[in-house]
Design a protein around this motif. Sequence first.
Motif, PDB file in Angstrom:
ATOM      1  N   ILE A  61     -39.416  67.418 -59.195  1.00 32.88           N
ATOM      2  CA  ILE A  61     -40.817  67.119 -58.872  1.00 32.88           C
ATOM      3  C   ILE A  61     -41.068  67.339 -57.382  1.00 32.88           C
ATOM      4  O   ILE A  61     -42.066  67.967 -56.996  1.00 32.88           O
ATOM      5  CB  ILE A  61     -41.157  65.675 -59.290  1.00 32.88           C
ATOM      6  CG1 ILE A  61     -41.061  65.527 -60.811  1.00 32.88           C
ATOM      7  CG2 ILE A  61     -42.565  65.299 -58.810  1.00 32.88           C
ATOM      8  CD1 ILE A  61     -41.193  64.097 -61.303  1.00 32.88           C
ATOM      9  N   ARG A  62     -40.169  66.867 -56.535  1.00 27.69           N
ATOM     10  CA  ARG A  62     -40.343  67.033 -55.081  1.00 27.69           C
ATOM     11  C   ARG A  62     -40.294  68.508 -54.685  1.00 27.69           C
ATOM     12  O   ARG A  62     -41.090  68.969 -53.869  1.00 27.69           O
ATOM     13  CB  ARG A  62     -39.252  66.256 -54.333  1.00 27.69           C
ATOM     14  CG  ARG A  62     -39.418  64.745 -54.361  1.00 27.69           C
ATOM     15  CD  ARG A  62     -38.468  64.089 -53.354  1.00 27.69           C
ATOM     16  NE  ARG A  62     -38.599  62.640 -53.388  1.00 27.69           N
ATOM     17  CZ  ARG A  62     -37.810  61.839 -54.099  1.00 27.69           C
ATOM     18  NH1 ARG A  62     -36.825  62.362 -54.832  1.00 27.69           N
ATOM     19  NH2 ARG A  62     -37.993  60.545 -54.089  1.00 27.69           N
ATOM     20  N   ASP A  63     -39.351  69.233 -55.266  1.00 29.48           N
ATOM     21  CA  ASP A  63     -39.204  70.651 -54.900  1.00 29.48           C
ATOM     22  C   ASP A  63     -40.385  71.478 -55.415  1.00 29.48           C
ATOM     23  O   ASP A  63     -40.820  72.426 -54.758  1.00 29.48           O
ATOM     24  CB  ASP A  63     -37.891  71.214 -55.468  1.00 29.48           C
ATOM     25  CG  ASP A  63     -36.667  70.663 -54.760  1.00 29.48           C
ATOM     26  OD1 ASP A  63     -36.830  70.024 -53.701  1.00 29.48           O
ATOM     27  OD2 ASP A  63     -35.547  70.860 -55.273  1.00 29.48           O
ATOM     28  N   SER A  64     -40.887  71.135 -56.591  1.00 29.09           N
ATOM     29  CA  SER A  64     -41.968  71.916 -57.193  1.00 29.09           C
ATOM     30  C   SER A  64     -43.333  71.569 -56.606  1.00 29.09           C
ATOM     31  O   SER A  64     -44.217  72.431 -56.528  1.00 29.09           O
ATOM     32  CB  SER A  64     -41.992  71.688 -58.708  1.00 29.09           C
ATOM     33  OG  SER A  64     -40.766  72.051 -59.304  1.00 29.09           O
ATOM     34  N   TYR A  65     -43.493  70.311 -56.199  1.00 30.45           N
ATOM     35  CA  TYR A  65     -44.787  69.840 -55.700  1.00 30.45           C
ATOM     36  C   TYR A  65     -44.558  69.024 -54.425  1.00 30.45           C
ATOM     37  O   TYR A  65     -44.705  67.797 -54.409  1.00 30.45           O
ATOM     38  CB  TYR A  65     -45.494  68.993 -56.775  1.00 30.45           C
ATOM     39  CG  TYR A  65     -45.604  69.704 -58.105  1.00 30.45           C
ATOM     40  CD1 TYR A  65     -46.600  70.648 -58.334  1.00 30.45           C
ATOM     41  CD2 TYR A  65     -44.692  69.453 -59.136  1.00 30.45           C
ATOM     42  CE1 TYR A  65     -46.694  71.322 -59.543  1.00 30.45           C
ATOM     43  CE2 TYR A  65     -44.779  70.117 -60.352  1.00 30.45           C
ATOM     44  CZ  TYR A  65     -45.774  71.046 -60.548  1.00 30.45           C
ATOM     45  OH  TYR A  65     -45.866  71.714 -61.742  1.00 30.45           O
ATOM     46  N   PRO A  66     -44.180  69.692 -53.332  1.00 26.10           N
ATOM     47  CA  PRO A  66     -43.799  68.977 -52.108  1.00 26.10           C
ATOM     48  C   PRO A  66     -44.931  68.188 -51.464  1.00 26.10           C
ATOM     49  O   PRO A  66     -44.671  67.323 -50.616  1.00 26.10           O
ATOM     50  CB  PRO A  66     -43.310  70.102 -51.183  1.00 26.10           C
ATOM     51  CG  PRO A  66     -43.947  71.348 -51.720  1.00 26.10           C
ATOM     52  CD  PRO A  66     -44.035  71.160 -53.194  1.00 26.10           C
ATOM     53  N   PHE A  67     -46.169  68.450 -51.848  1.00 26.68           N
ATOM     54  CA  PHE A  67     -47.308  67.730 -51.276  1.00 26.68           C
ATOM     55  C   PHE A  67     -47.520  66.371 -51.934  1.00 26.68           C
ATOM     56  O   PHE A  67     -48.347  65.584 -51.482  1.00 26.68           O
ATOM     57  CB  PHE A  67     -48.577  68.572 -51.424  1.00 26.68           C
ATOM     58  CG  PHE A  67     -48.824  69.015 -52.836  1.00 26.68           C
ATOM     59  CD1 PHE A  67     -49.496  68.202 -53.735  1.00 26.68           C
ATOM     60  CD2 PHE A  67     -48.361  70.250 -53.275  1.00 26.68           C
ATOM     61  CE1 PHE A  67     -49.709  68.609 -55.037  1.00 26.68           C
ATOM     62  CE2 PHE A  67     -48.566  70.664 -54.582  1.00 26.68           C
ATOM     63  CZ  PHE A  67     -49.237  69.840 -55.466  1.00 26.68           C
TER      64      PHE A  67
END
Length: 338
Positions: free
Chosen positions: A221-227
Motif C-alpha cells: 500500500i505504501r509503495d503503490s500509494y505513497p501519498f
Amino acid sequence: MGDTSLVLPEANPSTHVEYSTVKGYFLQSEESTDSSKFDFKKSNFGLIDRTYETDNTFSNDLELSPAKDQWQRFVKYVRYLNEHAPNDVKFKVIFMGRHGQGWHNVAESKYGTEAWDCHWSLLDGADGITWADANLTDLGKQQAQDAHQLWNSLLAGEENGIPSPETYYVSPLVRAIQTAVITFDKLDLPQELPFKPVVKELLREAIGVHTCDRRSSATFIRDSYPFLTIEDGFAETDPLWTVDLREPSSARRVRMTALLDDVFATDENTFISFTSHSGAIRSLLEAVSHRSFGLETGGVIPVFVKAQTVRGERKTPDPEPSGTPPSCATNPTSTPSL
C-alpha cells in the motif's frame, strides 16, 4: 465547539457515545425516499430545499443562486450547531461513498452468488480474472470519474457551493483507495484542505473467507500509494482476515461503531469523507440509526450525524456465530465462462 475529551468513550467507563441521524436535511434519510430511484448525481447529494434558523445571519448583499445558497446556508447552520452545542454533543456530516465496480463484482455476477459464496470467492481468481484485494474495472474507474465530475461541478459551479471534505478516510482495500484517488484527486480544493487520504483499518468490508476482502500488505500500500497517510499501528500483514471464518453483520456494526468513536474523538473537522464498501456503509448506517439505504457501486450519500455522550454502557447487538463457507449444492465449476 465542545470539549473533545468529553466525547471519549474510554474517558469514563460509565458513559458511552450514542450516534443518531439528524433527519429533515437529506432525502436519503427520509423514509419516503425510494432508494431504488434515488440518484445522488441529480439531487444535489440529496440536500433538501429548506430554511434554517441561521439564515438571517447572511449578509443581504450576497447574490447566490438557490442551490448554492442551500449548501452555504446548511454549512453555516451545522457549524452554528457545533459552536452552541453542549460539551457532550458533536455534529458531523459524513459523505459515505461506495467504491466503483471491482473485479470481484464481475466474478460474482459471472458465477452467481451461490457459487461465488461456496467456491469462487475462496480463490484468488480464475478464468483470467484476479479478485484478491480486487482492483477497479474500467466501469468502476468510470463510476469514480463520474463522482469526480459531480464534485468538480458542485465545488466550482456558480449554482452550488458544496463544502469540500475536511478529512478523507479510506478503506485499506485497493478498490476503495483507487476510487478515492479518482474521485478527489485533481479537484480544485481549498489550499488549506488538500486531498490527503488516511487509511483506516476498520473502514473495510466484511472480513474473512472472501479473498477480495483480504487486504494487501502495508508495504504494498505504501509503495503503490505513497501519498496516503496510514494510521498508527497498521500491521504489515492483514491481522483481521481469516481463511475459514466470515465476520457476521453484528460484529461489523460493532467495528463501525468503534470507527466512529475514533473519528469523533480525534477529528475536530465537521465535513468528512468515508470511501468504503457496501457492507461497511450498511453497518455505518445501522450504527447511526439511519434507515437502510442501498448504494450502487460508485454511489455517495451524505449523512448528518449527531454524537452525544450518555450515561451507562453501550448496548451491543446480540452476537452472531461467525460464518463459514457454505457447501455447494451443485458443481460450481460447471458455470460456463464469459
